[in-house]
Design an enzyme around this catalytic site. Sequence first.
Site, PDB file in Angstrom:
ATOM      1  N   GLU A 161       0.782  -1.147   0.058  1.00  0.00           N
ATOM      2  CA  GLU A 161       0.030  -0.023   0.061  1.00  0.00           C
ATOM      3  C   GLU A 161       0.901   1.349   0.004  1.00  0.00           C
ATOM      4  OE1 GLU A 161      -3.570   1.611   2.823  1.00  0.00           O
ATOM      5  OE2 GLU A 161      -2.541  -0.427   3.210  1.00  0.00           O
ATOM      6  N   LYS A 207       4.449   0.956   9.428  1.00  0.00           N
ATOM      7  CA  LYS A 207       4.555   2.140   8.701  1.00  0.00           C
ATOM      8  C   LYS A 207       3.743   3.333   9.251  1.00  0.00           C
ATOM      9  CE  LYS A 207       2.965   0.355   4.905  1.00  0.00           C
ATOM     10  NZ  LYS A 207       2.440  -0.328   3.686  1.00  0.00           N
ATOM     11  N   ARG A 267       4.686 -12.690  10.293  1.00  0.00           N
ATOM     12  CA  ARG A 267       5.451 -11.256  10.144  1.00  0.00           C
ATOM     13  C   ARG A 267       6.606 -11.304  10.768  1.00  0.00           C
ATOM     14  NH1 ARG A 267       1.498  -7.300   9.064  1.00  0.00           N
ATOM     15  NH2 ARG A 267       2.690  -5.631   9.349  1.00  0.00           N
TER      16      ARG A 267
HETATM   17  P1  ATP Z   1       2.342  -1.946   7.886  1.00  0.00           P
HETATM   18  O1  ATP Z   1       1.715  -2.438   8.812  1.00  0.00           O
HETATM   19  O2  ATP Z   1       3.988  -1.430   8.338  1.00  0.00           O
HETATM   20  O3  ATP Z   1       1.593  -0.765   7.194  1.00  0.00           O
HETATM   21  P2  ATP Z   1       1.403  -3.467   5.774  1.00  0.00           P
HETATM   22  O4  ATP Z   1       1.032  -4.956   6.147  1.00  0.00           O
HETATM   23  O5  ATP Z   1      -0.019  -2.628   6.117  1.00  0.00           O
HETATM   24  O6  ATP Z   1       2.468  -3.161   7.010  1.00  0.00           O
HETATM   25  P3  ATP Z   1       1.486  -3.542   3.157  1.00  0.00           P
HETATM   26  O7  ATP Z   1       1.945  -2.244   2.339  1.00  0.00           O
HETATM   27  O8  ATP Z   1       0.279  -3.558   3.070  1.00  0.00           O
HETATM   28  O9  ATP Z   1       1.834  -2.951   4.529  1.00  0.00           O
HETATM   29  O10 ATP Z   1       2.397  -4.765   2.768  1.00  0.00           O
HETATM   30  C1  ATP Z   1       2.974  -5.023   1.765  1.00  0.00           C
HETATM   31  C2  ATP Z   1       3.263  -6.791   1.908  1.00  0.00           C
HETATM   32  O11 ATP Z   1       4.376  -6.660   2.908  1.00  0.00           O
HETATM   33  C3  ATP Z   1       1.900  -7.420   2.329  1.00  0.00           C
HETATM   34  O12 ATP Z   1       1.893  -8.531   1.671  1.00  0.00           O
HETATM   35  C4  ATP Z   1       2.513  -7.713   3.894  1.00  0.00           C
HETATM   36  O13 ATP Z   1       1.754  -8.968   4.279  1.00  0.00           O
HETATM   37  C5  ATP Z   1       3.847  -7.646   3.722  1.00  0.00           C
HETATM   38  N1  ATP Z   1       4.400  -7.274   5.198  1.00  0.00           N
HETATM   39  C6  ATP Z   1       4.230  -5.862   5.855  1.00  0.00           C
HETATM   40  N2  ATP Z   1       4.837  -6.070   7.088  1.00  0.00           N
HETATM   41  C7  ATP Z   1       5.319  -7.307   7.192  1.00  0.00           C
HETATM   42  C8  ATP Z   1       6.274  -8.072   8.337  1.00  0.00           C
HETATM   43  N3  ATP Z   1       6.438  -7.151   9.197  1.00  0.00           N
HETATM   44  N4  ATP Z   1       6.819  -9.031   8.019  1.00  0.00           N
HETATM   45  C9  ATP Z   1       6.426  -9.645   6.770  1.00  0.00           C
HETATM   46  N5  ATP Z   1       5.756  -9.136   5.966  1.00  0.00           N
HETATM   47  C10 ATP Z   1       5.102  -8.142   6.024  1.00  0.00           C
HETATM   48 MG    MG Z   2      -1.293  -2.963   4.803  1.00  0.00          MG
END
Ligand code: ATP
Ligand code: MG
Length: 552
Positions: A40, A276, A266
Amino acid sequence: MAFATKEEYTKMAGNFIHDIIDEDLRTEKHTHIITRFPPEPNGYLHVGHAKSLCLNFGTALKYGGTCNLRYDDTNPVKEDIEFVKSIENDVNWLGFQWDKKLWASDYFDTMYEAAVELIKKNKAFVCELTPEQIREHRGTLTNPGTESPYRNRPIEESLELFEKMRAGEFEDGEVCLRAKIDMASPNINMRDPVIYRVVHASHHNTGDKWCVYPMYDFAHPIEDAIEGITHSLCTLEFEDHRPLYDWVINEVGFWPNPPRQIEFARLNITTMLMSKRLLKKLVDDGSVSGWDDPRLPTLAGLRRRGYTPESIRKFCDDIGVSKADSTIDIAQLEQCAREDLQSKVSAINVITNPIKVVIDNYPEDKIEMCTVENNSKVPEMGNREIPFGREIWIDGDDFMEVPARKYFRLYPGNEVRLKGAYFITCNEVVKNEDGSVKELHCTYDPETKSGSDFTGRKVKGTIHFVEASTAVKVGIREYGYLLTENEETGDQEFDKDSLVETWGYAEPSVKGVKPGERFQFFRKGYYIADTEMSTEDNKVFNSIVGLKSSWK
Ligand code: ATP
Ligand code: MG
């Protein structure tokens, strides 16, 4: 840019997802593996995303498949083009190349049509409950939900209202489109979830074309299916959403071989923040200098800190992929940096806690060059010349006026080797008025020059030095950890003392250093010339990692 290779990912340890893929290939369910990385664009990528990147791109590399970069831009409000640029830069920097670059918003038309079809099939309805009422109707883990009074309205009415939603006749939150599934389902995600909502906001890609936007749970399976994704890898919090993912695929479905969602744990790392949203807070409130602050776990921060892409990929391989949540010790990440750098970078002499040494029997105006190896572990990295003269700087830790037991470095009466130069003996300690050491007076033995065949005697201590008249003062930023434990509450909070700015005397070769070059500060640790602050005549280095590991 050195990209990751198939060879690298073929050697990598397998995991339960690869077992599934192996089986799918064996049974010929799939012949070509397609994955995707779906960020995202609402912040910079962090090392948690690196885990997902390595898994998605690494899996494609290993199986000779492909991986798409797909922006999950279904939420128009939080997204920003700055983030889009940073994401592409970071994915490439980490060593990966996407097959296609796509946007969830590319499919808004298809999604809208799919929603209309669901209404026509009596599988979706326009609901006029407020978001709060919807929450109240949802029920709990132990109690079923209550059906919306709008659930059984005529199909025609929903079609008409959905069209009006699209035409902009409703305010945000006034109405929404909900899937008609099962308000008594034990899985709350299946209790008539909202699949489309009204948001009056310009979208960076589609501008003002839409004022209705699909929800993630409706959009994601459609995106995956359209792209022919075979294995849709996501983190564990989506496990409970999988039934809805499959429901959407089945109900909307015109796909013969639909994607399969598989969840993995994660990444969490001690002393680091892996969200983020929370990182953005630190950036916005000025706690850190920006998204690339070297303390942050963002890829931009780790890059500025001096981490190599190879060390981050190695780390992601080491920690593995499983279904069990865990928190990794930051020392494990640091060890990957250390192991990668130890055979790649040259050493330079930098004295950070200087004591002046005067060599009384060395000629006043003479400077001679001494040869030292660049990397004792890698002889092919060659040698360099450093100046030596009558006045030099040594490190404060390499001198003790009253030596501790087993202290073999410099103390009054003791002889040590200066790395690359001569043996010196300390004869006199000159003090400042406050009792601190002003300078040491030593003598050197001309017979003992490094590289000569002197065998007369051995010394137990070897220390390094920087010649004083040619020394170059450099700035040094020592970084600690982003988070520290609050002693009273036990909570993890931003460590205000996590940056210490200091300086040191460096050998003159430092003058030619370019921003982004990495070194070992001999006997101290690994450092990188800062990409923002290092100029021609003012070098600033960031600490990457110390020489010794605390990881077991
Ligand atoms: P954040 O909570 O930091 O915003 P998010 O999951 O909302 O993280 P996205 O941009 O939606 O961030 O994530 C893109 C991809 O990265 C998704 O497939 C998500 O599952 C993966 N991802 C994000 N954070 C992690 C993590 N800590 N460990 C493994 N994969 C992750
Ligand atoms: Mg997300």
